[in-house]
Scaffold this motif. Structure first.
Motif, PDB file in Angstrom:
ATOM      1  N   TYR A  62      -7.626  26.557  63.973  1.00 15.19           N
ATOM      2  CA  TYR A  62      -8.968  26.449  64.556  1.00 15.19           C
ATOM      3  C   TYR A  62      -9.818  25.447  63.773  1.00 15.19           C
ATOM      4  O   TYR A  62     -10.626  24.715  64.358  1.00 15.19           O
ATOM      5  N   GLU A  63      -9.639  25.422  62.473  1.00 19.10           N
ATOM      6  CA  GLU A  63     -10.385  24.443  61.653  1.00 19.10           C
ATOM      7  C   GLU A  63     -10.023  23.028  62.067  1.00 19.10           C
ATOM      8  O   GLU A  63     -10.879  22.137  62.084  1.00 19.10           O
ATOM      9  N   LYS A  95     -19.291  24.487  65.144  1.00 15.74           N
ATOM     10  CA  LYS A  95     -19.350  25.938  64.932  1.00 15.74           C
ATOM     11  C   LYS A  95     -20.778  26.428  64.707  1.00 15.74           C
ATOM     12  O   LYS A  95     -21.035  27.628  64.750  1.00 15.74           O
ATOM     13  N   LEU A  99     -11.513  43.821  63.394  1.00 13.54           N
ATOM     14  CA  LEU A  99     -10.709  42.603  63.429  1.00 13.54           C
ATOM     15  C   LEU A  99      -9.280  43.018  63.737  1.00 13.54           C
ATOM     16  O   LEU A  99      -8.760  43.947  63.127  1.00 13.54           O
ATOM     17  N   SER A 117     -16.608  20.993  62.026  1.00 10.06           N
ATOM     18  CA  SER A 117     -17.462  22.002  61.394  1.00 10.06           C
ATOM     19  C   SER A 117     -18.810  22.135  62.094  1.00 10.06           C
ATOM     20  O   SER A 117     -19.315  23.241  62.307  1.00 10.06           O
ATOM     21  N   LEU A 153      -2.921  35.310  60.658  1.00  5.37           N
ATOM     22  CA  LEU A 153      -4.376  35.163  60.619  1.00  5.37           C
ATOM     23  C   LEU A 153      -4.763  33.935  59.799  1.00  5.37           C
ATOM     24  O   LEU A 153      -5.614  33.132  60.216  1.00  5.37           O
ATOM     25  N   GLU A 154      -4.134  33.771  58.648  1.00  3.52           N
ATOM     26  CA  GLU A 154      -4.401  32.598  57.813  1.00  3.52           C
ATOM     27  C   GLU A 154      -4.016  31.316  58.560  1.00  3.52           C
ATOM     28  O   GLU A 154      -4.739  30.323  58.533  1.00  3.52           O
ATOM     29  N   TYR A 155      -2.880  31.385  59.220  1.00  2.85           N
ATOM     30  CA  TYR A 155      -2.356  30.208  59.904  1.00  2.85           C
ATOM     31  C   TYR A 155      -3.257  29.780  61.055  1.00  2.85           C
ATOM     32  O   TYR A 155      -3.614  28.603  61.182  1.00  2.85           O
ATOM     33  N   VAL A 156      -3.630  30.738  61.919  1.00  2.00           N
ATOM     34  CA  VAL A 156      -4.438  30.377  63.083  1.00  2.00           C
ATOM     35  C   VAL A 156      -5.840  29.955  62.656  1.00  2.00           C
ATOM     36  O   VAL A 156      -6.481  29.127  63.331  1.00  2.00           O
ATOM     37  N   SER A 157      -6.331  30.479  61.549  1.00  2.00           N
ATOM     38  CA  SER A 157      -7.632  30.041  61.033  1.00  2.00           C
ATOM     39  C   SER A 157      -7.597  28.563  60.695  1.00  2.00           C
ATOM     40  O   SER A 157      -8.542  27.817  60.994  1.00  2.00           O
ATOM     41  N   HIS A 158      -6.494  28.127  60.082  1.00  3.03           N
ATOM     42  CA  HIS A 158      -6.354  26.701  59.763  1.00  3.03           C
ATOM     43  C   HIS A 158      -6.221  25.869  61.035  1.00  3.03           C
ATOM     44  O   HIS A 158      -6.717  24.741  61.104  1.00  3.03           O
TER      45      HIS A 158
END
Length: 291
Positions: A99-100, A108, A152, A105, A92-97
Motif C-alpha cells: 500500500y505504501e 493518505k 484488526l 504519502s 500484514l507487514e507485506y501488504v502494508s509495504h
C-alpha cells in the motif's frame, strides 16, 4: 537463529515464484490460477499488474507472488515445510509495504476517501507433514487480549496442493497441478539420488509432459533454483532439530534440578549435615539454606 538464516539467504527466485511471477509465461499461469480460485474465465493477461516487492529491500517474506487484478491485491506464497502460524502477521507487514508503494504519502492525508484494492492472501502447502486440504489462519488468533469483533483482522487461506489431497484447485488449474507433481517428483529423486536427483526429476517430468515447455527452456536455471531452495529448507530443518535438542536438554536439566531440591528437602528434614546434602544433591549451600 531462523531469522539470521533468512537475512543471510541469497534471495534468488524460487521455482514457484519464477513460474507464477517472473517467467515470460508467468502471467498466463497466474491468470489460470486466479480463474480457478475465483470461478472466473479471464483470458487477457493485460488485466494483471505484477506488484511483487523487491526482496532485496524487503526480505522477511519468502516465496511471494503479488498481482493487482480486478481491484484486488492477490498475494500468494509457498511452503514446503510446516506452515508458519505467523503468516497473518507477515502478510500484514507485506501488504502494508504494498500500500505504501501504491499510494503517495500526501494522498493518505487527503479529505477524499482513498479507494484501495482489496487484499487476498493464499499460501500453497506441499510439505510432507500431514496438513488439512484447506485451513484458515487469522491475525486475531494471535491477539493477547482478543475482542469481538476484532479491531484488526487479516485472513490467510491455506491450500494443501499435495496430490493425495485431491484438492479441487488441482483439477481447475493445470499449472498448479503440474507444479505439485513436479515438487513430488523432485522430492522422490532427491531422496534416491542426492547428487543427480534434480536433473533426473526434470527429465522424468519432461517425459511425462509435466511443465514440459518450461523445463525444456530453463532446465539449468531450475536446477540452480532447486539447489537454493533445498539448501534453505535443510538449514531450517537443522535449526529446528537443534532447537528441539536444546529444549529437551533444558527440560532434563530442570527435572534433575527439581529432583535434587526434593531430595535436599527430605535430607534437611532428617537433620542431615549441609555438606552431606551438597555432596548427595549437587546443590549449593545457599540453595539448601533457602529450603
Amino acid at each position: 537463529m531462523l531469522e539470521k538464516t533468512l537475512d543471510n539467504r541469497n534471495y534468488k527466485d524460487s521455482v514457484f515464484v519464477d513460474l507464477f511471477s517472473t517467467d515470460e509465461k508467468a502471467k498466463e499461469r497466474f491468470l489460470s490460477l486466479y480463474n480457478a480460485l475465483h470461478g472466473t474465465n479471464f483470458c487477457d493477461i493485460d488485466i494483471l499488474k505484477n506488484i511483487k516487492l523487491d526482496q532485496v529491500m524487503y526480505k522477511s517474506f519468502v516465496n511471494d507472488v503479488s498481482y493487482l487484478v480486478e481491484n484486488k491485491i492477490i498475494v500468494l506464497a509457498e511452503h514446503q515445510s510446516t506452515i508458519n502460524p505467523n503468516m497473518p502477521l507477515r502478510c500484514l507487514e507485506y501488504v502494508s509495504h504494498l500500500y505504501e508503494r501504491l499510494f503517495e504519502s500526501k494522498e493518505k492525508y487527503s479529505r477524499k476517501l482513498l479507494a484501495i484494492p482489496t487484499p487476498e492472501f493464499y499460501v500453497f502447502y506441499n510439505g510432507i507433514e500431514p496438513y488439512p486440504s484447506d485451513k484458515t489462519l487469522k491475525l486475531s488468533h494471535a491477539f493477547i487480549n482478543p475482542v469481538e469483533p476484532p479491531n484488526l483482522e487479516l485472513i490467510v487461506h491455506i491450500v494443501n496442493i499435495n496430490q493425495n489431497t485431491e484438492h479441487q484447485l488441482l483439477a481447475r488449474c493445470k499449472p498448479i497441478k503440474e507444479y505439485s507433481i513436479f515438487v513430488q517428483t523432485v522430492r522422490k529423486w532427491k531422496e534416491c539420488d542426492p547428487v543427480y536427483g534434480f536433473q533426473k526429476a526434470i527429465e522424468e517430468c519432461i517425459s511425462h509432459n509435466i511443465l514440459r515447455e518450461y523445463l525444456e527452456r530453463k532446465s539449468k536455471e531450475v536446477i540452480n533454483m532447486l539447489f537454493s531452495e533445498y539448501n534453505y529448507e535443510e538449514d531450517i530443518a537443522v535449526q529446528r532439530a537443534e532447537e528441539h535438542e536444546i529444549a529437551f536438554a533444558e527440560g532434563l536439566e530442570q527435572g534433575t534440578h527439581k529432583k535434587a531440591i526434593e531430595s535436599a528437602r527430605i535430607l534437611k528434614q532428617l537433620h542431615s549435615d549441609t555438606a552431606i546434602i551438597m555432596q548427595v544433591t549437587g546443590l549449593s549451600a545457599e540453595e539448601i539454606e533457602t529450603l
